[in-house]
Scaffold this motif. Structure first.
Motif, PDB file in Angstrom:
ATOM      1  N   PRO A  44     -43.978 -29.437 -33.925  1.00 29.45           N
ATOM      2  CA  PRO A  44     -44.729 -30.265 -33.843  1.00 29.45           C
ATOM      3  C   PRO A  44     -44.819 -31.691 -34.219  1.00 29.45           C
ATOM      4  CG  PRO A  44     -45.779 -28.095 -34.380  1.00 29.45           C
ATOM      5  CD  PRO A  44     -44.213 -28.118 -34.675  1.00 29.45           C
ATOM      6  N   HIS A  45     -44.394 -31.757 -35.459  1.00 29.51           N
ATOM      7  CA  HIS A  45     -44.110 -33.276 -35.986  1.00 29.51           C
ATOM      8  C   HIS A  45     -42.932 -33.793 -34.958  1.00 29.51           C
ATOM      9  CE1 HIS A  45     -46.564 -32.458 -39.459  1.00 29.51           C
ATOM     10  NE2 HIS A  45     -46.066 -31.371 -39.640  1.00 29.51           N
ATOM     11  N   MET A  46     -41.965 -33.377 -34.803  1.00 30.92           N
ATOM     12  CA  MET A  46     -40.757 -33.946 -33.959  1.00 30.92           C
ATOM     13  C   MET A  46     -41.441 -34.262 -32.498  1.00 30.92           C
ATOM     14  SD  MET A  46     -37.568 -31.598 -34.471  1.00 30.92           S
ATOM     15  CE  MET A  46     -36.740 -31.507 -36.323  1.00 30.92           C
ATOM     16  N   LEU A  47     -42.322 -33.412 -31.894  1.00 33.30           N
ATOM     17  CA  LEU A  47     -42.791 -33.830 -30.668  1.00 33.30           C
ATOM     18  C   LEU A  47     -43.870 -34.981 -30.910  1.00 33.30           C
ATOM     19  CD1 LEU A  47     -43.839 -30.243 -29.207  1.00 33.30           C
ATOM     20  CD2 LEU A  47     -42.366 -31.704 -28.518  1.00 33.30           C
ATOM     21  N   SER A  48     -44.391 -35.180 -32.000  1.00 30.91           N
ATOM     22  CA  SER A  48     -45.399 -36.275 -32.185  1.00 30.91           C
ATOM     23  C   SER A  48     -44.427 -37.746 -32.320  1.00 30.91           C
ATOM     24  CB  SER A  48     -46.191 -36.143 -33.415  1.00 30.91           C
ATOM     25  OG  SER A  48     -45.325 -36.163 -34.489  1.00 30.91           O
ATOM     26  N   ARG A  49     -42.979 -37.492 -32.479  1.00 32.44           N
ATOM     27  CA  ARG A  49     -42.383 -38.772 -32.630  1.00 32.44           C
ATOM     28  C   ARG A  49     -41.102 -38.782 -31.463  1.00 32.44           C
ATOM     29  NH1 ARG A  49     -41.910 -40.296 -38.635  1.00 32.44           N
ATOM     30  NH2 ARG A  49     -39.664 -40.452 -38.541  1.00 32.44           N
ATOM     31  N   GLY A  50     -41.839 -38.016 -30.322  1.00 32.46           N
ATOM     32  CA  GLY A  50     -40.897 -38.195 -29.127  1.00 32.46           C
ATOM     33  C   GLY A  50     -39.690 -37.348 -29.226  1.00 32.46           C
ATOM     34  N   GLY A  51     -39.277 -36.510 -30.154  1.00 31.59           N
ATOM     35  CA  GLY A  51     -38.227 -35.707 -29.963  1.00 31.59           C
ATOM     36  C   GLY A  51     -37.612 -35.635 -31.555  1.00 31.59           C
ATOM     37  N   GLY A  52     -36.550 -34.915 -31.430  1.00 32.77           N
ATOM     38  CA  GLY A  52     -35.799 -34.606 -32.749  1.00 32.77           C
ATOM     39  C   GLY A  52     -34.470 -33.898 -32.534  1.00 32.77           C
ATOM     40  N   SER A  53     -34.055 -33.142 -33.639  1.00 30.53           N
ATOM     41  CA  SER A  53     -32.760 -32.370 -33.580  1.00 30.53           C
ATOM     42  C   SER A  53     -32.834 -31.350 -34.454  1.00 30.53           C
ATOM     43  CB  SER A  53     -31.559 -33.303 -33.970  1.00 30.53           C
ATOM     44  OG  SER A  53     -30.429 -32.315 -33.795  1.00 30.53           O
ATOM     45  N   ILE A  54     -32.735 -30.024 -34.119  1.00 34.61           N
ATOM     46  CA  ILE A  54     -32.588 -28.888 -35.094  1.00 34.61           C
ATOM     47  C   ILE A  54     -31.184 -28.304 -35.019  1.00 34.61           C
ATOM     48  CG2 ILE A  54     -33.361 -26.515 -35.458  1.00 34.61           C
ATOM     49  CD1 ILE A  54     -35.923 -27.246 -34.100  1.00 34.61           C
ATOM     50  N   VAL A  55     -30.565 -28.214 -35.988  1.00 28.04           N
ATOM     51  CA  VAL A  55     -29.300 -27.635 -36.366  1.00 28.04           C
ATOM     52  C   VAL A  55     -29.389 -26.308 -37.023  1.00 28.04           C
ATOM     53  CG1 VAL A  55     -26.693 -27.851 -36.551  1.00 28.04           C
ATOM     54  CG2 VAL A  55     -28.223 -29.763 -36.043  1.00 28.04           C
ATOM     55  N   ASN A  56     -28.919 -25.176 -36.526  1.00 30.28           N
ATOM     56  CA  ASN A  56     -29.209 -23.990 -37.060  1.00 30.28           C
ATOM     57  C   ASN A  56     -27.832 -23.545 -37.484  1.00 30.28           C
ATOM     58  OD1 ASN A  56     -31.919 -23.471 -36.637  1.00 30.28           O
ATOM     59  ND2 ASN A  56     -31.583 -22.588 -34.343  1.00 30.28           N
ATOM     60  N   VAL A 110     -31.703 -28.453 -29.774  1.00 32.63           N
ATOM     61  CA  VAL A 110     -31.426 -27.360 -30.729  1.00 32.63           C
ATOM     62  C   VAL A 110     -30.148 -26.980 -30.442  1.00 32.63           C
ATOM     63  CG1 VAL A 110     -32.391 -25.199 -31.567  1.00 32.63           C
ATOM     64  CG2 VAL A 110     -33.806 -26.739 -30.412  1.00 32.63           C
ATOM     65  N   ASN A 111     -29.122 -26.897 -31.657  1.00 36.50           N
ATOM     66  CA  ASN A 111     -27.732 -26.611 -31.286  1.00 36.50           C
ATOM     67  C   ASN A 111     -27.233 -25.728 -32.508  1.00 36.50           C
ATOM     68  OD1 ASN A 111     -26.485 -27.877 -28.990  1.00 36.50           O
ATOM     69  ND2 ASN A 111     -27.652 -29.601 -30.349  1.00 36.50           N
ATOM     70  N   THR A 112     -26.320 -24.865 -32.567  1.00 37.26           N
ATOM     71  CA  THR A 112     -25.732 -23.758 -33.472  1.00 37.26           C
ATOM     72  C   THR A 112     -24.588 -24.506 -33.934  1.00 37.26           C
ATOM     73  OG1 THR A 112     -26.906 -22.156 -32.575  1.00 37.26           O
ATOM     74  CG2 THR A 112     -25.238 -21.491 -34.155  1.00 37.26           C
ATOM     75  N   VAL A 113     -24.349 -24.401 -35.453  1.00 31.85           N
ATOM     76  CA  VAL A 113     -22.806 -24.445 -35.770  1.00 31.85           C
ATOM     77  C   VAL A 113     -22.496 -23.161 -36.422  1.00 31.85           C
ATOM     78  CG1 VAL A 113     -21.524 -25.573 -37.651  1.00 31.85           C
ATOM     79  CG2 VAL A 113     -22.887 -27.048 -36.054  1.00 31.85           C
ATOM     80  N   SER A 114     -21.249 -22.471 -36.211  1.00 34.68           N
ATOM     81  CA  SER A 114     -20.969 -21.033 -36.687  1.00 34.68           C
ATOM     82  C   SER A 114     -19.706 -21.077 -37.446  1.00 34.68           C
ATOM     83  CB  SER A 114     -21.142 -20.202 -35.410  1.00 34.68           C
ATOM     84  OG  SER A 114     -22.164 -19.973 -34.713  1.00 34.68           O
ATOM     85  N   PRO A 115     -19.965 -21.133 -38.698  1.00 31.92           N
ATOM     86  CA  PRO A 115     -18.718 -21.223 -39.408  1.00 31.92           C
ATOM     87  C   PRO A 115     -18.196 -20.054 -39.670  1.00 31.92           C
ATOM     88  CG  PRO A 115     -20.731 -22.067 -40.633  1.00 31.92           C
ATOM     89  CD  PRO A 115     -21.202 -21.712 -39.560  1.00 31.92           C
ATOM     90  N   GLY A 116     -16.786 -19.744 -39.757  1.00 28.03           N
ATOM     91  CA  GLY A 116     -15.953 -18.849 -40.437  1.00 28.03           C
ATOM     92  C   GLY A 116     -16.128 -18.822 -41.889  1.00 28.03           C
TER      93      GLY A 116
END
Length: 268
Positions: free
Chosen positions: A129-141, A182-188
């Protein structure tokens, strides 16, 4: 390369050591403001102290902790642009590695999912919700190569991380049209305290094999896991990819998985 992160506000979970510490350091170096969430700050995170860094002392096994962390970012810096769901691995009171599916009880399965999946679900629920209020954002899992490479070792951990990868794709589809990537980084395997601290994975494998810690990290693990590079990755190598995905320079990248695993996963 300028990552265009100056003044952006980020939350990083599991930020006191390992990958989370490296991500925090890299974001600060790019001019971002960071709320670093972990149970304790620790000496390495404390050494980064500056006005653009706030430590939020939380236990992410607490269902209320992710929302409190996001609220702290909004309180301190006026909003939120980036969420890095890095906290994961061994939950408090759980010993890893395990050698068999039968080695984990129901309670240990629940703890693994609480720490590795539900904390990220709750953080995203609070952050979006906070990202939407600023017009977007980035989530990295931050997931794991074990999400794609099933193993009899740590079955519950691999299952939780596979769910994280699925969550990433679902969130990217729902909120991408509204400006949230929204993207994923998968470490070994990565040279973090999970491996290197006393009583950690290197010591446990050393006890099982009769080898010393150095041989485990330098030879046994790279060979047994089939690491193409012949070595475990450094936390900074993971952090570099996380920061790129957090950056507006990745504006057309969403729903993607980036595997940084020293060549561990062999499947196409």
């Amino acid at each position: 390369m300028d990552m265009r992160l100056k003044g952006r506000v980020a939350v990083v979970t599991g930020a006191s050591k390992g990958i989370g510490l490296a991500v925090t350091h890299a974001l600060l170096a790019e001019g971002a403001k960071v709320v670093a969430a972990s149970r304790t700050a620790g000496p390495e995170l404390s050494a980064l102290a500056r006005p653009d860094l706030v430590h939020e002392g939380v236990d992410l096994m607490d269902p209320e902790a992710p929302a409190r962390t996001v609220a702290r970012a909004v309180q301190e810096f006026g909003g939120l642009d980036i969420l890095v769901n890095n906290a994961g691995g061994r939950p408090p009171g759980v010993d890893l590695p395990r050698g068999s599916f039968f080695d984990a009880s129901d309670d240990e399965w629940r703890a693994m999912f609480e720490f590795n999946l539900f904390s990220a679900v709750r953080a995203a629920r609070a952050a979006i919700p906070h990202m939407l209020s600023r017009g977007g954002g980035s989530i990295v899992n931050v997931s794991s190569a074990n999400a794609r490479q099933p193993s009899q070792m740590n079955v519950d951990y691999g299952a939780a991380k596979a769910a994280m990868s699925n969550l990433t794709k679902a969130l990217s589809e729902e909120f991408g049209p509204q400006g949230i990537r929204v993207n994923t980084v998968s470490p070994g395997p990565v040279l973090t305290p999970w491996w290197t601290e006393p009583g950690g994975a290197a010591d446990r494998i050393a006890g099982l094999t009769g080898a010393d810690r150095a041989a485990v990290l330098d030879k046994i693990v790279p060979e047994s896991m089939g690491l193409t590079t012949g070595r475990l990755a450094g936390p900074e190598e993971i952090a570099d990819v996380v920061v790129l995905l957090a950056s507006p320079r990745s504006a057309s990248t969403t729903g993607a998985e980036f595997t940084v695993d020293s060549g561990f996963v062999k499947a196409v």
